[in-house]
Each structure stands twice: as C-alpha cells, then as structure tokens.
Write an enzyme that holds these catalytic residues in place. Structure first.
Site, PDB file in Angstrom:
ATOM      1  N   ASN A  12      41.320  36.619  51.071  1.00 29.65           N
ATOM      2  CA  ASN A  12      40.772  37.956  51.223  1.00 29.65           C
ATOM      3  C   ASN A  12      39.270  37.845  51.527  1.00 29.65           C
ATOM      4  O   ASN A  12      38.461  37.624  50.626  1.00 29.65           O
ATOM      5  CB  ASN A  12      41.028  38.759  49.944  1.00 29.65           C
ATOM      6  N   ASN A  65      37.145  40.099  52.321  1.00 29.04           N
ATOM      7  CA  ASN A  65      36.320  41.122  51.661  1.00 29.04           C
ATOM      8  C   ASN A  65      35.910  40.660  50.268  1.00 29.04           C
ATOM      9  O   ASN A  65      34.768  40.841  49.850  1.00 29.04           O
ATOM     10  CB  ASN A  65      37.065  42.457  51.585  1.00 29.04           C
ATOM     11  N   LYS A  66      36.839  40.066  49.555  1.00 27.44           N
ATOM     12  CA  LYS A  66      36.543  39.550  48.216  1.00 27.44           C
ATOM     13  C   LYS A  66      35.513  38.428  48.302  1.00 27.44           C
ATOM     14  O   LYS A  66      34.551  38.390  47.527  1.00 27.44           O
ATOM     15  CB  LYS A  66      37.834  39.041  47.569  1.00 27.44           C
ATOM     16  N   ASP A  72      43.289  37.252  39.040  1.00 26.75           N
ATOM     17  CA  ASP A  72      44.519  38.018  39.178  1.00 26.75           C
ATOM     18  C   ASP A  72      44.184  39.399  38.667  1.00 26.75           C
ATOM     19  O   ASP A  72      43.487  39.552  37.653  1.00 26.75           O
ATOM     20  CB  ASP A  72      45.689  37.405  38.404  1.00 26.75           C
TER      21      ASP A  72
END
Length: 129
Positions: free
Chosen positions: A9, A11-12, A69
C-alpha cells in the site's frame, strides 16, 4: 537506518515517509519486488501483525520491519468484521462496506472502533510485544 514497511500500500508507505522526515530510508515490499503472500492466520490483530513483521524480517537481515494489522470492530455484529475487515465480503472495500451496512440494517447500536496494531522486528526478533 533502513525500515521496511510490510505492505504494498503506497499510501501507507508515503504516510510513514512523511512521519519519519527522511531520517530513515523507508522501503515497501513493492520496492523490494517481494510479492510473496504471507498467510495471516492469527486470531488477533497483534498476531497477524507479528506474523508479517517476523516473516519479512526473517527474509531481510539487517532491516527493521514494521507491520500492521487493522480493521473495524462493530459492537452490534459481535465485533465483526474485526481481523477479517479487508476480506469480509470477499469482494473488496466497497463490497465490505455494503455487507456491513446490510448487516446493520434495522439495528440501532452503531458503536464501532477502529483497531490498528503495529509490530516492529529486526533479524527475526520482535522488538515490541
């Protein structure tokens, strides 16, 4: 220092890059061309995060590995979708949201919480627990 964010990801990854202000070299699994699936078969957010951070850390000696998570727990749904948030419907984010809304139809209790558990590993050892 080099830090692998155990995700694809972007964006993360970009959020972590902003937070760390270029003091740390931040790499994603995509940057490493690592697309091997890690099976998250833990029963908690912590267990799944730990599986990811240790799994990646064992592959890349000398790198710190940060994994997470996360998901939403809805009180009325007995804390579902929980650790299954990303795959609750089997059809992606929109389908997951629609499934939750369908299951909440007619219910008045909409209390929910978002959970995120981060773990950090280095050379196959968890540094936080």
């Amino acid at each position: 220092m080099k830090l692998i964010i155990a995700t694809h990801n972007e964006n993360k990854v970009n959020e972590f890059k902003k937070l760390l202000n270029e003091k740390v070299t931040v790499l994603s699994l995509s940057d490493l061309n690592d697309f091997e699936d890690i099976i998250e078969d833990g029963k908690t957010f912590f267990e799944n995060s730990k599986i990811n951070s240790l799994g990646i850390s064992n592959k890349y000696e000398g790198y710190f590995v940060l994994a997470d998570d996360s998901g939403i727990e809805i009180e009325e749904l007995n804390n579902l979708p929980g650790i299954y948030s990303a795959r609750y419907s089997g059809g992606g984010d929109l389908a997951n949201n629609l499934k939750v809304l369908n299951e909440l139809e007619g219910k008045t209790n909409r209390k929910a919480r978002f959970i995120c558990h981060l773990t950090l590993a280095y050379n196959g050892k968890l540094l936080n627990d």
